[in-house]
Design a protein around this motif. Sequence first.
Motif, PDB file in Angstrom:
ATOM      1  N   LEU A 193       0.810  -1.216   0.000  1.00  9.95           N
ATOM      2  CA  LEU A 193       0.000   0.000   0.000  1.00  9.95           C
ATOM      3  C   LEU A 193       0.841   1.263   0.000  1.00  9.95           C
ATOM      4  O   LEU A 193       0.414   2.299  -0.524  1.00  9.95           O
ATOM      5  CB  LEU A 193      -0.948  -0.008   1.207  1.00  9.95           C
ATOM      6  CG  LEU A 193      -2.030  -1.103   1.195  1.00  9.95           C
ATOM      7  CD1 LEU A 193      -2.887  -1.012   2.448  1.00  9.95           C
ATOM      8  CD2 LEU A 193      -2.899  -0.996  -0.051  1.00  9.95           C
ATOM      9  N   ILE A 194       2.043   1.214   0.557  1.00  6.08           N
ATOM     10  CA  ILE A 194       2.872   2.419   0.590  1.00  6.08           C
ATOM     11  C   ILE A 194       3.303   2.842  -0.803  1.00  6.08           C
ATOM     12  O   ILE A 194       3.634   4.010  -1.041  1.00  6.08           O
ATOM     13  CB  ILE A 194       4.106   2.201   1.505  1.00  6.08           C
ATOM     14  CG1 ILE A 194       4.642   3.573   1.964  1.00  6.08           C
ATOM     15  CG2 ILE A 194       5.179   1.404   0.802  1.00  6.08           C
ATOM     16  CD1 ILE A 194       5.726   3.458   3.033  1.00  6.08           C
ATOM     17  N   THR A 195       3.253   1.905  -1.761  1.00  5.93           N
ATOM     18  CA  THR A 195       3.635   2.245  -3.139  1.00  5.93           C
ATOM     19  C   THR A 195       2.635   3.187  -3.797  1.00  5.93           C
ATOM     20  O   THR A 195       2.938   3.805  -4.821  1.00  5.93           O
ATOM     21  CB  THR A 195       3.772   0.981  -4.004  1.00  5.93           C
ATOM     22  OG1 THR A 195       2.484   0.324  -4.090  1.00  5.93           O
ATOM     23  CG2 THR A 195       4.784   0.013  -3.415  1.00  5.93           C
ATOM     24  N   PHE A 196       1.446   3.332  -3.216  1.00  3.47           N
ATOM     25  CA  PHE A 196       0.435   4.232  -3.782  1.00  3.47           C
ATOM     26  C   PHE A 196       0.571   5.658  -3.256  1.00  3.47           C
ATOM     27  O   PHE A 196      -0.161   6.546  -3.699  1.00  3.47           O
ATOM     28  CB  PHE A 196      -0.972   3.699  -3.491  1.00  3.47           C
ATOM     29  CG  PHE A 196      -1.307   2.450  -4.259  1.00  3.47           C
ATOM     30  CD1 PHE A 196      -1.861   2.528  -5.526  1.00  3.47           C
ATOM     31  CD2 PHE A 196      -1.047   1.207  -3.724  1.00  3.47           C
ATOM     32  CE1 PHE A 196      -2.156   1.383  -6.241  1.00  3.47           C
ATOM     33  CE2 PHE A 196      -1.344   0.049  -4.425  1.00  3.47           C
ATOM     34  CZ  PHE A 196      -1.892   0.137  -5.695  1.00  3.47           C
ATOM     35  N   GLY A 197       1.513   5.866  -2.332  1.00  2.00           N
ATOM     36  CA  GLY A 197       1.774   7.207  -1.842  1.00  2.00           C
ATOM     37  C   GLY A 197       0.534   7.867  -1.277  1.00  2.00           C
ATOM     38  O   GLY A 197      -0.233   7.272  -0.510  1.00  2.00           O
ATOM     39  N   THR A 198       0.314   9.130  -1.689  1.00  4.68           N
ATOM     40  CA  THR A 198      -0.819   9.896  -1.164  1.00  4.68           C
ATOM     41  C   THR A 198      -2.100   9.691  -1.969  1.00  4.68           C
ATOM     42  O   THR A 198      -3.102  10.364  -1.721  1.00  4.68           O
ATOM     43  CB  THR A 198      -0.473  11.399  -1.156  1.00  4.68           C
ATOM     44  OG1 THR A 198      -0.139  11.812  -2.501  1.00  4.68           O
ATOM     45  CG2 THR A 198       0.710  11.679  -0.232  1.00  4.68           C
ATOM     46  N   ALA A 199      -2.081   8.766  -2.928  1.00  2.00           N
ATOM     47  CA  ALA A 199      -3.281   8.504  -3.726  1.00  2.00           C
ATOM     48  C   ALA A 199      -4.339   7.756  -2.926  1.00  2.00           C
ATOM     49  O   ALA A 199      -5.509   7.740  -3.299  1.00  2.00           O
ATOM     50  CB  ALA A 199      -2.929   7.719  -4.982  1.00  2.00           C
ATOM     51  N   ILE A 200      -3.926   7.132  -1.798  1.00  2.00           N
ATOM     52  CA  ILE A 200      -4.866   6.408  -0.949  1.00  2.00           C
ATOM     53  C   ILE A 200      -4.623   6.783   0.511  1.00  2.00           C
ATOM     54  O   ILE A 200      -3.596   7.360   0.870  1.00  2.00           O
ATOM     55  CB  ILE A 200      -4.737   4.877  -1.108  1.00  2.00           C
ATOM     56  CG1 ILE A 200      -3.370   4.405  -0.599  1.00  2.00           C
ATOM     57  CG2 ILE A 200      -4.975   4.445  -2.535  1.00  2.00           C
ATOM     58  CD1 ILE A 200      -3.278   2.914  -0.389  1.00  2.00           C
ATOM     59  N   ARG A 201      -5.598   6.433   1.343  1.00  5.55           N
ATOM     60  CA  ARG A 201      -5.444   6.597   2.787  1.00  5.55           C
ATOM     61  C   ARG A 201      -6.139   5.420   3.472  1.00  5.55           C
ATOM     62  O   ARG A 201      -7.311   5.130   3.172  1.00  5.55           O
ATOM     63  CB  ARG A 201      -6.062   7.913   3.265  1.00  5.55           C
ATOM     64  CG  ARG A 201      -5.969   8.110   4.785  1.00  5.55           C
ATOM     65  CD  ARG A 201      -6.740   9.349   5.209  1.00  5.55           C
ATOM     66  NE  ARG A 201      -6.142  10.543   4.659  1.00  5.55           N
ATOM     67  CZ  ARG A 201      -5.182  11.250   5.265  1.00  5.55           C
ATOM     68  NH1 ARG A 201      -4.720  10.833   6.434  1.00  5.55           N
ATOM     69  NH2 ARG A 201      -4.716  12.336   4.711  1.00  5.55           N
ATOM     70  N   VAL A 202      -5.429   4.753   4.369  1.00  4.82           N
ATOM     71  CA  VAL A 202      -6.015   3.664   5.148  1.00  4.82           C
ATOM     72  C   VAL A 202      -6.829   4.271   6.285  1.00  4.82           C
ATOM     73  O   VAL A 202      -6.300   5.048   7.086  1.00  4.82           O
ATOM     74  CB  VAL A 202      -4.923   2.725   5.708  1.00  4.82           C
ATOM     75  CG1 VAL A 202      -5.552   1.678   6.626  1.00  4.82           C
ATOM     76  CG2 VAL A 202      -4.168   2.046   4.574  1.00  4.82           C
ATOM     77  N   ARG A 203      -8.105   3.947   6.316  1.00  4.45           N
ATOM     78  CA  ARG A 203      -8.982   4.467   7.372  1.00  4.45           C
ATOM     79  C   ARG A 203      -8.983   3.552   8.590  1.00  4.45           C
ATOM     80  O   ARG A 203      -9.051   4.022   9.725  1.00  4.45           O
ATOM     81  CB  ARG A 203     -10.417   4.593   6.837  1.00  4.45           C
ATOM     82  CG  ARG A 203     -10.550   5.446   5.572  1.00  4.45           C
ATOM     83  CD  ARG A 203     -10.162   6.882   5.804  1.00  4.45           C
ATOM     84  NE  ARG A 203     -11.015   7.537   6.791  1.00  4.45           N
ATOM     85  CZ  ARG A 203     -10.863   8.798   7.195  1.00  4.45           C
ATOM     86  NH1 ARG A 203      -9.871   9.527   6.708  1.00  4.45           N
ATOM     87  NH2 ARG A 203     -11.680   9.319   8.071  1.00  4.45           N
TER      88      ARG A 203
END
Length: 323
Positions: A288-298
């Motif tokens: 998931l860290i490869t998506f950078g700021t495109a996602i956020r884990v809630r």
Amino acid sequence: MAKWDNMLSMLWMLRSGRKLTAAQIADSLEISVRTVYRYIDALCASGVPVIAESGHDGGIRILDSFKETPLFFNSLELKALVDAFKFAQGAGYPYTEELQSVLKKVENGLHDEQRDDLSRQTSGLDVIVPARPPSATRLLRDLEQAAKEGRTVRIAYRKANADQAYERELDPYGLAYDRNEWYAVAFCHRSQGVRTFRVDRIEWLEQTELRFDQPLHFSASTYLRDQSEREREADGPLTVICIEGESDALNAICAHWHLRHYLNERSDREARFLLDVPTMNKYLPMYLITFGTAIRVREPIELKCKIREMAYGIAKHYDNNTD
């Protein structure tokens, strides 16, 4: 009801053997008498022997010698056929030439109006066909034939990043298309177990004289799903993983070869997965860290903390104050 559906309905009404008046047909189909006569002309042009008899006992009927029903498709049905061909071609379906031949036969039976409509309906969708080796079609056909006949095959198979291919004898159980690739599920004589082989990694294949019995009710797609399930780190406990983000990023995560099997709910801006904690901790932070700021884990907090720690470690590694 669309024109072609009405024509087919009228044809079935006339095939009952009864004489019907234009008014009776018009009332039944909720169309005008004038439209009925236009449909009769179209049926006659298609080779249907429709007879319109005048007089007191007259009516519209079909000659008793008529046995065949011409094919009528509405515009969406025709579009679906053409679009299905495009997707099959994009997937490397081994019988695209035969499928194209079928479409040609269908198109040859269309009226000019239908052909023009079909061209308009199908002009807005294209499928990009990936480059595949010419041998792929032959391999897929040979594997499918071997599975059907219960015949063992010998192949040369090169694993990912391997320097050379190794020969194996396989009992092909079936083929499945998954993750934009074709897979053969087969019993491997070398491993003495059922294994999955990417067809594009098979360098050559030859038939043998050996025979095998196909497992009862075997499904290649079910096997692939079960295999993914077995690759979980543990049976539990399960936790809800909620991820929000940009549409493209969520699409990529939801299509991931492993995660997609655990997708529980999806909206435009959010995806929820149900996954065991050990698998989450082992694989998801790095992925998931490869998506950078495109996602956020809630949620869960545990996963957010692990990603935060990983990001902090990377930032510290590149700190200007360090050598």
